[in-house]
Design a protein around this motif. Structure first.
Motif, PDB file in Angstrom:
ATOM      1  N   ARG A 121      17.498 -16.503 -67.569  1.00  0.00           N
ATOM      2  CA  ARG A 121      16.538 -16.843 -68.250  1.00  0.00           C
ATOM      3  C   ARG A 121      15.473 -17.478 -67.405  1.00  0.00           C
ATOM      4  N   GLN A 136       8.378 -19.154 -66.791  1.00  0.00           N
ATOM      5  CA  GLN A 136       7.027 -18.793 -65.787  1.00  0.00           C
ATOM      6  C   GLN A 136       5.717 -19.272 -66.415  1.00  0.00           C
ATOM      7  N   ARG A 183       4.822 -17.770 -69.491  1.00  0.00           N
ATOM      8  CA  ARG A 183       6.027 -17.212 -70.429  1.00  0.00           C
ATOM      9  C   ARG A 183       7.033 -18.160 -70.120  1.00  0.00           C
ATOM     10  N   ASN A 205      10.358 -18.319 -71.500  1.00  0.00           N
ATOM     11  CA  ASN A 205      11.825 -17.734 -71.944  1.00  0.00           C
ATOM     12  C   ASN A 205      11.828 -16.291 -71.455  1.00  0.00           C
ATOM     13  N   SER A 206      11.506 -16.350 -70.109  1.00  0.00           N
ATOM     14  CA  SER A 206      11.687 -14.600 -69.812  1.00  0.00           C
ATOM     15  C   SER A 206      13.228 -14.095 -69.828  1.00  0.00           C
ATOM     16  N   HIS A 234      11.962  -8.206 -68.856  1.00  0.00           N
ATOM     17  CA  HIS A 234      10.513  -8.570 -68.961  1.00  0.00           C
ATOM     18  C   HIS A 234       9.952  -8.551 -67.839  1.00  0.00           C
ATOM     19  N   ARG A 235       8.365  -8.440 -67.850  1.00  0.00           N
ATOM     20  CA  ARG A 235       7.676  -8.226 -66.783  1.00  0.00           C
ATOM     21  C   ARG A 235       7.000  -9.705 -66.286  1.00  0.00           C
ATOM     22  N   LEU A 236       7.281  -9.956 -65.130  1.00  0.00           N
ATOM     23  CA  LEU A 236       6.775 -11.318 -64.598  1.00  0.00           C
ATOM     24  C   LEU A 236       5.892 -11.168 -63.354  1.00  0.00           C
ATOM     25  N   ARG A 283       8.739  -5.585 -63.218  1.00  0.00           N
ATOM     26  CA  ARG A 283       9.740  -5.790 -64.498  1.00  0.00           C
ATOM     27  C   ARG A 283      11.074  -6.093 -63.811  1.00  0.00           C
ATOM     28  N   TRP A 284      11.830  -7.192 -64.689  1.00  0.00           N
ATOM     29  CA  TRP A 284      12.875  -8.018 -64.029  1.00  0.00           C
ATOM     30  C   TRP A 284      14.342  -7.156 -64.081  1.00  0.00           C
ATOM     31  N   TYR A 297      14.328 -22.453 -64.181  1.00  0.00           N
ATOM     32  CA  TYR A 297      15.095 -21.585 -65.107  1.00  0.00           C
ATOM     33  C   TYR A 297      16.192 -22.373 -65.891  1.00  0.00           C
ATOM     34  N   GLU A 335       9.417 -18.332 -77.879  1.00  0.00           N
ATOM     35  CA  GLU A 335       8.534 -18.636 -77.021  1.00  0.00           C
ATOM     36  C   GLU A 335       7.611 -19.908 -76.999  1.00  0.00           C
TER      37      GLU A 335
END
Length: 233
Positions: free
Chosen positions: A4, A7, A31, A33-34, A38-40, A58-59, A106, A213
């Motif tokens: 998690r 960012q 974000r 709480n990615s 998810h895309r970061l 994408r992670w 993180y 979030e």
């Protein structure tokens, strides 16, 4: 070994910080709480221009040879000790498809199952934390669309992280970030940073739910307000 990420940046801040050009940033924003898939926002070297580029990736790495993208959700981390020989990652490693994932920090959890206390892990200097990653391209044969994904490199933990986890992400400090992205020898970077460089603090249990979030998830709480991982009034 993070699952998690926080960012909490606007794209403009990262473009300036990394002297990068804007790539695919549609929908980009803070974000807190990615989670995997998810895309970061990620910083990488553009293969054509050699410039730093900021893109949404994408992670969960999907290898170029994968039949579908399903396996990416389980390939969120890669062990730095074996990344050069592990099938899903070795091509990205060999071709130096490196990236940095800039974060506030993180999350990890400490305690027994059912009574875990979430922790926020950041740099004590309050600078952005940049995690070392590898990126890859994958083409959907049915639609013809390209998907760009990433994985995070992990290493042995320092003494502070070892108290609650057996792995930690590779954190690339500011003075090494240019060399990492340029593909320079990384042997000296794939190790834990000193414990004293980290700030580890308890946060509220709202972060436990992926759907939650907001910047408030990142706020420190007093240990006295958290009992066995559950907030009290």
């Amino acid at each position: 070994m993070p699952g998690r990420l926080a960012q909490g940046f606007e794209p403009e801040e990262l473009l300036r910080l990394f002297n990068a050009r804007a790539g695919d940033l549609e929908g980009a924003g803070p974000r807190w709480n990615s989670a995997p898939t998810h895309r970061l926002m990620a910083v990488r070297k553009d293969p054509q221009s050699g410039e730093n580029a900021l893109d949404l990736l994408r992670w969960g790495l999907v290898p170029h040879f994968a039949k579908d993208m399903k396996g990416g959700a389980s390939l969120i981390n890669a062990r730095s000790e074996t990344v050069s020989s592990t099938a899903p990652f070795r091509d990205a490693w060999a071709k130096k498809r490196r990236c940095l994932i800039p974060l506030k920090g993180y999350y990890e959890w400490r305690g027994e199952k059912g009574a875990k206390q979430p922790l926020a892990i950041a740099l004590a200097s309050k600078e952005p934390m940049a995690l070392a990653g590898l990126w890859e391209n994958w083409k959907d044969k049915e639609s013809g669309l390209w998907l760009r994904t990433f994985t995070l490199l992990t290493c042995e933990p320092n003494s502070a992280i070892a108290e609650f986890h057996h792995r930690m992400p590779v954190i690339v400090l500011a003075e090494h970030q240019t060399g990492w992205l340029a593909g320079e020898d990384a042997a000296g970077l794939l190790k834990p940073i000193a414990s004293k460089l980290l700030d580890i603090r308890p946060v509220g249990t709202a972060v436990n739910k992926v759907g939650n979030e907001g910047e408030e998830l990142w706020n420190r709480i007093s240990q006295s307000t958290s009992i066995f991982g559950r907030e009290t009034i």
